[in-house]
Design a protein around this motif. Structure first.
Motif, mmCIF file in Angstrom:
data_model
loop_
_atom_site.group_PDB
_atom_site.id
_atom_site.type_symbol
_atom_site.label_atom_id
_atom_site.label_comp_id
_atom_site.label_asym_id
_atom_site.label_seq_id
_atom_site.Cartn_x
_atom_site.Cartn_y
_atom_site.Cartn_z
ATOM 1 N N HIS A 9 1.155 -0.987 0.445
ATOM 2 C CA HIS A 9 0.165 -0.181 0.156
ATOM 3 C C HIS A 9 0.916 1.598 0.116
ATOM 4 C CE1 HIS A 9 -4.081 -1.770 0.346
ATOM 5 N NE2 HIS A 9 -3.668 -2.522 1.090
ATOM 6 N N ASP A 10 1.579 1.264 0.737
ATOM 7 C CA ASP A 10 2.626 2.010 1.108
ATOM 8 C C ASP A 10 4.003 2.862 -0.659
ATOM 9 O OD1 ASP A 10 2.289 2.350 2.974
ATOM 10 O OD2 ASP A 10 3.572 1.497 4.075
ATOM 11 N N THR A 20 4.367 7.542 -16.312
ATOM 12 C CA THR A 20 3.051 8.396 -15.833
ATOM 13 C C THR A 20 3.423 7.348 -14.209
ATOM 14 O OG1 THR A 20 1.542 6.358 -17.057
ATOM 15 C CG2 THR A 20 1.995 9.357 -17.695
ATOM 16 N N ARG A 21 2.704 8.192 -13.261
ATOM 17 C CA ARG A 21 2.229 8.410 -12.163
ATOM 18 C C ARG A 21 0.876 7.571 -12.020
ATOM 19 N NH1 ARG A 21 3.910 12.681 -8.453
ATOM 20 N NH2 ARG A 21 3.655 11.435 -6.975
ATOM 21 N N LEU A 22 0.754 6.322 -12.121
ATOM 22 C CA LEU A 22 -0.896 5.478 -11.923
ATOM 23 C C LEU A 22 -1.591 5.625 -10.395
ATOM 24 C CD1 LEU A 22 0.122 2.845 -13.936
ATOM 25 C CD2 LEU A 22 -0.820 4.249 -14.998
ATOM 26 N N GLY A 23 -0.588 5.577 -9.385
ATOM 27 C CA GLY A 23 -1.057 5.942 -7.972
ATOM 28 C C GLY A 23 -0.535 4.951 -7.147
ATOM 29 N N TYR A 24 -1.083 4.579 -6.223
ATOM 30 C CA TYR A 24 -0.992 3.780 -5.379
ATOM 31 C C TYR A 24 -1.873 2.407 -5.230
ATOM 32 C CZ TYR A 24 2.016 7.610 -3.592
ATOM 33 O OH TYR A 24 2.348 8.770 -2.692
ATOM 34 N N VAL A 25 -1.181 1.143 -5.254
ATOM 35 C CA VAL A 25 -1.525 -0.246 -4.940
ATOM 36 C C VAL A 25 -2.762 0.178 -3.623
ATOM 37 C CG1 VAL A 25 -1.522 -2.442 -4.630
ATOM 38 C CG2 VAL A 25 0.857 -1.018 -5.543
ATOM 39 N N ASP A 26 -3.822 -0.047 -4.190
ATOM 40 C CA ASP A 26 -5.243 -0.569 -3.726
ATOM 41 C C ASP A 26 -5.510 -1.060 -2.867
ATOM 42 O OD1 ASP A 26 -5.669 2.575 -2.919
ATOM 43 O OD2 ASP A 26 -6.530 1.921 -4.829
ATOM 44 N N SER A 39 -2.855 -9.883 -10.005
ATOM 45 C CA SER A 39 -2.658 -8.616 -10.084
ATOM 46 C C SER A 39 -2.408 -7.793 -9.267
ATOM 47 C CB SER A 39 -3.258 -8.105 -11.223
ATOM 48 O OG SER A 39 -4.950 -8.797 -10.514
ATOM 49 N N ILE A 40 -2.225 -6.970 -9.431
ATOM 50 C CA ILE A 40 -2.825 -5.839 -7.826
ATOM 51 C C ILE A 40 -3.924 -5.020 -8.987
ATOM 52 C CG2 ILE A 40 0.077 -5.371 -7.705
ATOM 53 C CD1 ILE A 40 0.770 -3.590 -8.991
ATOM 54 N N VAL A 41 -4.479 -3.985 -8.210
ATOM 55 C CA VAL A 41 -5.091 -3.375 -8.498
ATOM 56 C C VAL A 41 -5.224 -1.510 -7.741
ATOM 57 C CG1 VAL A 41 -7.479 -2.995 -7.885
ATOM 58 C CG2 VAL A 41 -6.784 -4.919 -8.414
ATOM 59 N N ILE A 42 -5.624 -0.941 -8.845
ATOM 60 C CA ILE A 42 -5.238 0.854 -8.288
ATOM 61 C C ILE A 42 -6.222 1.175 -8.295
ATOM 62 C CG2 ILE A 42 -4.248 3.031 -9.150
ATOM 63 C CD1 ILE A 42 -1.546 1.348 -10.030
ATOM 64 N N TYR A 43 -6.770 2.088 -7.415
ATOM 65 C CA TYR A 43 -8.401 2.237 -7.477
ATOM 66 C C TYR A 43 -9.092 3.495 -8.193
ATOM 67 C CZ TYR A 43 -10.425 -0.528 -3.830
ATOM 68 O OH TYR A 43 -10.142 -1.821 -2.937
ATOM 69 N N GLY A 44 -9.605 3.331 -8.952
ATOM 70 C CA GLY A 44 -9.466 5.125 -9.701
ATOM 71 C C GLY A 44 -10.204 6.164 -9.227
ATOM 72 N N HIS A 45 -9.713 7.536 -9.908
ATOM 73 C CA HIS A 45 -10.386 8.520 -9.208
ATOM 74 C C HIS A 45 -11.392 8.943 -9.413
ATOM 75 C CE1 HIS A 45 -5.799 8.948 -9.013
ATOM 76 N NE2 HIS A 45 -5.821 9.016 -10.758
ATOM 77 N N ILE A 68 10.281 -4.274 -8.164
ATOM 78 C CA ILE A 68 9.068 -4.154 -6.427
ATOM 79 C C ILE A 68 10.504 -3.614 -6.639
ATOM 80 C CG2 ILE A 68 7.816 -4.540 -5.586
ATOM 81 C CD1 ILE A 68 6.377 -6.388 -6.827
ATOM 82 N N GLY A 69 10.543 -2.041 -5.850
ATOM 83 C CA GLY A 69 11.348 -1.188 -5.222
ATOM 84 C C GLY A 69 11.267 -1.587 -3.764
ATOM 85 N N ASP A 70 12.008 -0.331 -2.841
ATOM 86 C CA ASP A 70 11.734 -0.286 -1.293
ATOM 87 C C ASP A 70 10.229 1.050 -1.722
ATOM 88 O OD1 ASP A 70 13.694 -1.565 -0.330
ATOM 89 O OD2 ASP A 70 15.335 -0.030 -1.130
ATOM 90 N N GLU A 71 10.135 1.812 -2.931
ATOM 91 C CA GLU A 71 9.529 2.649 -2.363
ATOM 92 C C GLU A 71 8.112 2.882 -3.627
ATOM 93 O OE1 GLU A 71 10.685 6.048 -2.439
ATOM 94 O OE2 GLU A 71 11.880 6.400 -0.062
ATOM 95 N N THR A 72 8.443 2.343 -4.897
ATOM 96 C CA THR A 72 8.163 2.290 -5.928
ATOM 97 C C THR A 72 8.032 0.312 -6.830
ATOM 98 O OG1 THR A 72 10.018 3.017 -7.496
ATOM 99 C CG2 THR A 72 8.448 4.367 -6.321
#
Length: 99
Positions: A9-10, A20-26, A39-45, A68-72
């Motif tokens: 989540h972080d 592009t920045r897609l967002g954070y994993v939700d 899969s991972i899901v990013i909720y829509g705005h 998959i890194g420490d922050e991104t």
């Protein structure tokens, strides 16, 4: 590297195709038969503060994740049309005369 689902989540998701920045994993989809992440899901705005619902969710399959890194999380993701992940252009005034 060992990570927990709550650690995901972080992490910010960035598309390496266009930067592009897609967002954070939700959320994360898990196959319960094989115990593997699908899969991972990013909720829509939210639209109009959430009163009009939200845009479509962005679902990124596990095979599209590059690093998959420490922050991104870097993904190789082709955005379908009208998914809300492509950068938005500003309003056009007088047919795009002023940008």
């Amino acid at each position: 590297m060992i990570a927990r689902i709550t650690d995901m989540h972080d992490k910010e998701v960035i598309n390496i195709c266009d930067g592009t920045r897609l967002g954070y994993v939700d959320d994360i989809e898990v196959d319960t038969c094989t115990a593997q992440i699908v899969s991972i899901v990013i909720y829509g705005h939210n639209k109009c503060f959430g009163l009009l619902g939200r845009e479509a969710d962005i679902v990124i399959h596990w095979k599209d994740i590059e690093v998959i890194g420490d922050e991104t999380i870097l993904v190789n993701f082709k955005c379908p049309p009208n998914c809300g992940c492509s950068p938005k252009k500003g309003p056009q005034i007088l047919g795009g005369l002023f940008r």
